[in-house]
Write a protein that holds these residues in place. Structure first.
Motif, PDB file in Angstrom:
ATOM      1  N   ILE A   8     -42.043  26.447  15.702  1.00 54.97           N
ATOM      2  CA  ILE A   8     -41.602  27.652  16.407  1.00 54.97           C
ATOM      3  C   ILE A   8     -40.527  28.306  15.550  1.00 54.97           C
ATOM      4  CG2 ILE A   8     -40.405  28.536  18.439  1.00 54.97           C
ATOM      5  CD1 ILE A   8     -41.734  26.317  20.058  1.00 54.97           C
ATOM      6  N   ILE A   9     -40.709  29.589  15.256  1.00 54.40           N
ATOM      7  CA  ILE A   9     -39.764  30.301  14.411  1.00 54.40           C
ATOM      8  C   ILE A   9     -39.351  31.611  15.071  1.00 54.40           C
ATOM      9  CG2 ILE A   9     -40.682  29.321  12.269  1.00 54.40           C
ATOM     10  CD1 ILE A   9     -42.113  32.003  11.788  1.00 54.40           C
ATOM     11  N   THR A  97     -48.944  32.993  17.385  1.00 59.68           N
ATOM     12  CA  THR A  97     -48.906  33.635  18.703  1.00 59.68           C
ATOM     13  C   THR A  97     -47.470  33.945  19.084  1.00 59.68           C
ATOM     14  OG1 THR A  97     -48.905  31.439  19.763  1.00 59.68           O
ATOM     15  CG2 THR A  97     -51.024  32.557  19.568  1.00 59.68           C
ATOM     16  N   ASP A  98     -47.302  34.970  19.923  1.00 59.55           N
ATOM     17  CA  ASP A  98     -45.981  35.311  20.448  1.00 59.55           C
ATOM     18  C   ASP A  98     -45.608  34.279  21.508  1.00 59.55           C
ATOM     19  OD1 ASP A  98     -43.977  36.600  22.271  1.00 59.55           O
ATOM     20  OD2 ASP A  98     -44.185  38.226  20.811  1.00 59.55           O
ATOM     21  N   LEU A  99     -44.477  33.640  21.331  1.00 62.80           N
ATOM     22  CA  LEU A  99     -44.096  32.536  22.221  1.00 62.80           C
ATOM     23  C   LEU A  99     -43.847  33.024  23.643  1.00 62.80           C
ATOM     24  CD1 LEU A  99     -43.484  29.473  22.197  1.00 62.80           C
ATOM     25  CD2 LEU A  99     -41.089  30.053  21.828  1.00 62.80           C
ATOM     26  N   ASN A 100     -43.360  34.234  23.803  1.00 60.97           N
ATOM     27  CA  ASN A 100     -42.984  34.727  25.129  1.00 60.97           C
ATOM     28  C   ASN A 100     -44.162  35.324  25.898  1.00 60.97           C
ATOM     29  OD1 ASN A 100     -40.195  34.101  24.727  1.00 60.97           O
ATOM     30  ND2 ASN A 100     -40.012  35.921  23.438  1.00 60.97           N
ATOM     31  N   THR A 101     -45.073  35.994  25.189  1.00 54.93           N
ATOM     32  CA  THR A 101     -46.180  36.672  25.882  1.00 54.93           C
ATOM     33  C   THR A 101     -47.510  35.945  25.731  1.00 54.93           C
ATOM     34  OG1 THR A 101     -46.751  38.054  23.969  1.00 54.93           O
ATOM     35  CG2 THR A 101     -45.034  38.882  25.459  1.00 54.93           C
ATOM     36  N   GLY A 102     -47.611  35.043  24.751  1.00 54.77           N
ATOM     37  CA  GLY A 102     -48.872  34.372  24.491  1.00 54.77           C
ATOM     38  C   GLY A 102     -49.862  35.226  23.714  1.00 54.77           C
ATOM     39  N   GLU A 103     -49.451  36.414  23.284  1.00 56.80           N
ATOM     40  CA  GLU A 103     -50.331  37.319  22.538  1.00 56.80           C
ATOM     41  C   GLU A 103     -50.644  36.736  21.156  1.00 56.80           C
ATOM     42  OE1 GLU A 103     -49.914  41.601  20.204  1.00 56.80           O
ATOM     43  OE2 GLU A 103     -48.281  40.835  21.456  1.00 56.80           O
ATOM     44  N   LEU A 104     -51.913  36.843  20.765  1.00 57.94           N
ATOM     45  CA  LEU A 104     -52.309  36.407  19.424  1.00 57.94           C
ATOM     46  C   LEU A 104     -51.821  37.440  18.417  1.00 57.94           C
ATOM     47  CD1 LEU A 104     -53.923  34.496  17.536  1.00 57.94           C
ATOM     48  CD2 LEU A 104     -55.907  35.965  17.933  1.00 57.94           C
ATOM     49  N   VAL A 105     -50.982  37.010  17.487  1.00 58.96           N
ATOM     50  CA  VAL A 105     -50.436  37.908  16.469  1.00 58.96           C
ATOM     51  C   VAL A 105     -51.324  37.916  15.236  1.00 58.96           C
ATOM     52  CG1 VAL A 105     -48.443  38.385  14.988  1.00 58.96           C
ATOM     53  CG2 VAL A 105     -48.097  37.536  17.319  1.00 58.96           C
ATOM     54  N   ALA A 106     -51.763  36.733  14.793  1.00 58.75           N
ATOM     55  CA  ALA A 106     -52.607  36.652  13.596  1.00 58.75           C
ATOM     56  C   ALA A 106     -53.323  35.312  13.567  1.00 58.75           C
ATOM     57  CB  ALA A 106     -51.771  36.822  12.330  1.00 58.75           C
ATOM     58  N   ASP A 107     -54.497  35.313  12.960  1.00 59.67           N
ATOM     59  CA  ASP A 107     -55.270  34.101  12.724  1.00 59.67           C
ATOM     60  C   ASP A 107     -55.642  34.104  11.243  1.00 59.67           C
ATOM     61  OD1 ASP A 107     -56.837  31.856  12.795  1.00 59.67           O
ATOM     62  OD2 ASP A 107     -58.272  32.607  14.269  1.00 59.67           O
ATOM     63  N   LEU A 108     -54.931  33.313  10.458  1.00 60.04           N
ATOM     64  CA  LEU A 108     -55.075  33.341   8.999  1.00 60.04           C
ATOM     65  C   LEU A 108     -56.210  32.410   8.579  1.00 60.04           C
ATOM     66  CD1 LEU A 108     -51.275  33.201   8.077  1.00 60.04           C
ATOM     67  CD2 LEU A 108     -52.698  35.223   8.434  1.00 60.04           C
ATOM     68  N   LEU A 116     -48.845  41.401   9.567  1.00 58.51           N
ATOM     69  CA  LEU A 116     -47.506  41.873   9.901  1.00 58.51           C
ATOM     70  C   LEU A 116     -46.995  41.103  11.127  1.00 58.51           C
ATOM     71  CD1 LEU A 116     -45.179  43.955   9.556  1.00 58.51           C
ATOM     72  CD2 LEU A 116     -46.464  45.457  11.093  1.00 58.51           C
ATOM     73  N   LEU A 117     -45.833  40.484  10.990  1.00 63.88           N
ATOM     74  CA  LEU A 117     -45.249  39.730  12.092  1.00 63.88           C
ATOM     75  C   LEU A 117     -44.167  40.520  12.821  1.00 63.88           C
ATOM     76  CD1 LEU A 117     -44.871  36.184  10.464  1.00 63.88           C
ATOM     77  CD2 LEU A 117     -46.836  37.165  11.654  1.00 63.88           C
ATOM     78  N   ALA A 118     -43.352  41.242  12.075  1.00 60.47           N
ATOM     79  CA  ALA A 118     -42.286  42.037  12.679  1.00 60.47           C
ATOM     80  C   ALA A 118     -42.070  43.277  11.823  1.00 60.47           C
ATOM     81  CB  ALA A 118     -40.995  41.220  12.783  1.00 60.47           C
ATOM     82  N   LYS A 119     -42.116  44.444  12.442  1.00 65.06           N
ATOM     83  CA  LYS A 119     -42.019  45.709  11.711  1.00 65.06           C
ATOM     84  C   LYS A 119     -40.571  46.163  11.608  1.00 65.06           C
ATOM     85  CE  LYS A 119     -43.900  50.419  11.612  1.00 65.06           C
ATOM     86  NZ  LYS A 119     -44.741  51.403  12.313  1.00 65.06           N
ATOM     87  N   GLY A 120     -40.195  46.603  10.397  1.00 65.66           N
ATOM     88  CA  GLY A 120     -38.843  47.099  10.180  1.00 65.66           C
ATOM     89  C   GLY A 120     -38.601  48.418  10.890  1.00 65.66           C
ATOM     90  N   GLY A 121     -37.344  48.663  11.240  1.00 63.55           N
ATOM     91  CA  GLY A 121     -37.000  49.897  11.933  1.00 63.55           C
ATOM     92  C   GLY A 121     -37.020  51.106  11.010  1.00 63.55           C
ATOM     93  N   LEU A 152     -42.086  33.218  17.523  1.00 60.13           N
ATOM     94  CA  LEU A 152     -43.493  32.961  17.254  1.00 60.13           C
ATOM     95  C   LEU A 152     -43.779  31.473  17.248  1.00 60.13           C
ATOM     96  CD1 LEU A 152     -43.960  35.452  14.275  1.00 60.13           C
ATOM     97  CD2 LEU A 152     -44.566  35.844  16.660  1.00 60.13           C
ATOM     98  N   LYS A 153     -44.983  31.145  17.714  1.00 62.44           N
ATOM     99  CA  LYS A 153     -45.453  29.764  17.637  1.00 62.44           C
ATOM    100  C   LYS A 153     -46.518  29.687  16.548  1.00 62.44           C
ATOM    101  CE  LYS A 153     -47.477  25.972  20.295  1.00 62.44           C
ATOM    102  NZ  LYS A 153     -48.020  25.532  21.594  1.00 62.44           N
ATOM    103  N   LEU A 154     -46.329  28.756  15.632  1.00 63.67           N
ATOM    104  CA  LEU A 154     -47.288  28.544  14.552  1.00 63.67           C
ATOM    105  C   LEU A 154     -48.079  27.281  14.846  1.00 63.67           C
ATOM    106  CD1 LEU A 154     -44.916  29.162  11.483  1.00 63.67           C
ATOM    107  CD2 LEU A 154     -46.100  30.846  12.899  1.00 63.67           C
ATOM    108  N   GLU A 155     -49.395  27.393  14.790  1.00 62.27           N
ATOM    109  CA  GLU A 155     -50.284  26.241  14.992  1.00 62.27           C
ATOM    110  C   GLU A 155     -51.269  26.185  13.844  1.00 62.27           C
ATOM    111  OE1 GLU A 155     -51.634  24.710  19.248  1.00 62.27           O
ATOM    112  OE2 GLU A 155     -51.915  26.850  19.019  1.00 62.27           O
ATOM    113  N   LEU A 156     -51.315  25.053  13.173  1.00 62.54           N
ATOM    114  CA  LEU A 156     -52.279  24.886  12.095  1.00 62.54           C
ATOM    115  C   LEU A 156     -53.539  24.224  12.634  1.00 62.54           C
ATOM    116  CD1 LEU A 156     -53.146  24.906   9.143  1.00 62.54           C
ATOM    117  CD2 LEU A 156     -51.892  22.772   8.816  1.00 62.54           C
ATOM    118  N   LYS A 157     -54.661  24.899  12.456  1.00 61.31           N
ATOM    119  CA  LYS A 157     -55.968  24.325  12.791  1.00 61.31           C
ATOM    120  C   LYS A 157     -56.761  24.260  11.494  1.00 61.31           C
ATOM    121  CE  LYS A 157     -56.073  26.335  17.454  1.00 61.31           C
ATOM    122  NZ  LYS A 157     -56.837  27.174  18.407  1.00 61.31           N
ATOM    123  N   VAL A 158     -56.933  23.060  10.980  1.00 59.40           N
ATOM    124  CA  VAL A 158     -57.546  22.933   9.660  1.00 59.40           C
ATOM    125  C   VAL A 158     -58.961  23.494   9.679  1.00 59.40           C
ATOM    126  CG1 VAL A 158     -56.164  20.915   9.056  1.00 59.40           C
ATOM    127  CG2 VAL A 158     -58.396  20.584  10.098  1.00 59.40           C
TER     128      VAL A 158
END
Length: 343
Positions: A8-9, A97-108, A116-121, A152-158
Motif C-alpha cells: 500500500i503506497i 487499485t484506489d484503496l479508498n474507492t476500490g476503483e481499478l487504476v491500472a492493470d500492468l 498515470l497514477l496521480a496528475k499534477g496540478g 493505492l493498493k498494489l497487487e502482483l498477479k504473476v
C-alpha cells in the motif's frame, strides 16, 4: 530477495506554481503594462511495467512517492518551470487499485505499459492574461491547482499460462523442476514452497509456456489457514490449472480422493472464476506403487473422486510421464490462442 506481492503506497502529484502579478518596468518605457508569467505545471506520478522486476518489495518499505511542485511565474513574462514527473517501476502483472474507492487504476500486463497514477496540478495564470481595453493594469492572478493525491493498493498477479495446484508435499516443486529450468526448494517436509515460483517450459524450438507453482493449499485455506490462500491470486490469470495429487501418501490413513475434493472446495470458496477454470489431474508418485498395482490404484482414485476429465500419471522425481503432460498442455494452449484470435 524476499518476495513481496502486496503493498500500500501513497502517491502525491506536484502542486502547480502560482501565477505572477507583475508590471513591466523599463527605462524609457512608461506604463509598460502587465508582464506576469504563468506558474509551471506540477509533476505527475506514473507507473510503468518492467519485466526485469519480479517483486513489490521496494514499495513495502517506501510508501510515500511525491512529485515535484511547479515553479511560480515571474515578471518579464517568465513562466515557471514544470515540476519533474516521477516514474514508479513495477513488475509486469501488477494490479493497482484506489484503496479508498476500490476503483481499478491500472492493470500492468505488458512490459513497458505506462499508467498515470496521480496528475499534477495546473499552473496558475499571471496577470498578463487579464489585460483588456478596460483593464490595462490588472492585478489579478490565479493560484496553482493542488496535485492529485491518493492511496493505492498494489497487487502482483504473476503472468503464467499454467498454474500448479495441490496439497503441501504433493510434488508441485519437483514437477516444475522436472519440466523447466526453475529450481524451487524441494524437501521431505511440507510447506517448502513459501512464495510463487515461475518456470519456462520449452516444449521444442518453437513452443514454450510459463508455469507457476504456489505454496500448497490445505483445508480451510479460503478462511486463511496455511500459506496458499495468500497466493491464490497468482492463479487467476492462468489459462489452465494442473491439480497435482500424491497418489502414494506416506500415511496409510490419508485418503487422496478426500484431500483432492478438499482442494477443489477451497478453490470454489475463494473465487468462482478460478474454480471454473479448466483443470486437469496429474497423479504423482506412481513410482512408489508396484507396477502391477498402479492401474487399479489409479482407477480406484478416479472413481472415488468422480473425475471424468483429462488426467495423467507421472513420477516427477524421475521425469516419468512428464513429457506427455507438457506436450498435451502445449497443444491445449495453442488451441486456446487460436480460438481467442479468431474470435
Amino acid at each position: 530477495m524476499k518476495f513481496i506481492d502486496e503493498a500500500i503506497i501513497r502517491v502525491q502529484a506536484g502542486k502547480g506554481g502560482d501565477g505572477c502579478a507583475s508590471f513591466r518596468r523599463e527605462k524609457f518605457i512608461p506604463k509598460g503594462g502587465p508582464d506576469g508569467g504563468d506558474g509551471g505545471r506540477g509533476g505527475s506520478v506514473y507507473a510503468v511495467a518492467d519485466r526485469n522486476i519480479n517483486t513489490l518489495i521496494d514499495y513495502r518499505y517506501q510508501r510515500l512517492h511525491k512529485a515535484q511542485n511547479g515553479e511560480p511565474g515571474r515578471g518579464s513574462d517568465q513562466y515557471g518551470a514544470s515540476g519533474a514527473d516521477i516514474v514508479l517501476r513495477m513488475p509486469v502483472g501488477t494490479v493497482i487499485t484506489d484503496l479508498n474507492t476500490g476503483e481499478l487504476v491500472a492493470d500492468l500486463t505488458e512490459d513497458g505499459q505506462r499508467a498515470l497514477l496521480a496528475k499534477g496540478g495546473q499552473g496558475g495564470l499571471g496577470n498578463l492574461h487579464f489585460k483588456s481595453s478596460t483593464n490595462r493594469a490588472p492585478r489579478q492572478f490565479t493560484r496553482g491547482e493542488p496535485g492529485q493525491e491518493r492511496q493505492l493498493k498494489l497487487e502482483l498477479k504473476v503472468l503464467a499460462d499454467v498454474g500448479l495446484l495441490g496439497l503441501p508435499n504433493s510434488g508441485k516443486s519437483t514437477f516444475i523442476r522436472a519440466v523447466s529450468a526453475a529450481r524451487p526448494k524441494v524437501a521431505d517436509y511440507p510447506f517448502t514452497t513459501l512464495h510463487p515460483n515461475l518456470g519456462v517450459v520449452r516444449v521444442d524450438m518453437k513452443r514454450s509456456f510459463v508455469i507457476a507453482d504456489i505454496p500448497g493449499l490445505i483445508e480451510g485455506a479460503a478462511q486463511g489457514h496455511g500459506l496458499g490462500h495468500q497466493f491464490l491470486r497468482h492463479l487467476q490469470r492462468t489459462r489452465l490449472l494442473l491439480h497435482i495429487v500424491d497418489l502414494a501418501p506416506c500415511d496409510p490413513n490419508v485418503d487422496p480422493a478426500r484431500d483432492a475434493r478438499a482442494i477443489v472446495e477451497e478453490l470454489r470458496k475463494y473465487d468462482a472464476a478460478l474454480y471454473a477454470k479448466p483443470r486437469w489431474l496429474v497423479l504423482n508418485k506412481i513410482d512408489l506403487i508396484p507396477q502391477h498395482e498402479r492401474q487399479a490404484r489409479i482407477d480406484a482414485f478416479l472413481q472415488a473422486f468422480g473425475w471424468e476429465g483429462p488426467w495423467f500419471a507421472i513420477a516427477a522425481i524421475s521425469g516419468e510421464g512428464c513429457d506427455q503432460v507438457i506436450h498435451a498442455v502445449a497443444e491445449y494452449l495453442e488451441r486456446e490462442r487460436a480460438a481467442s484470435t479468431s474470435a
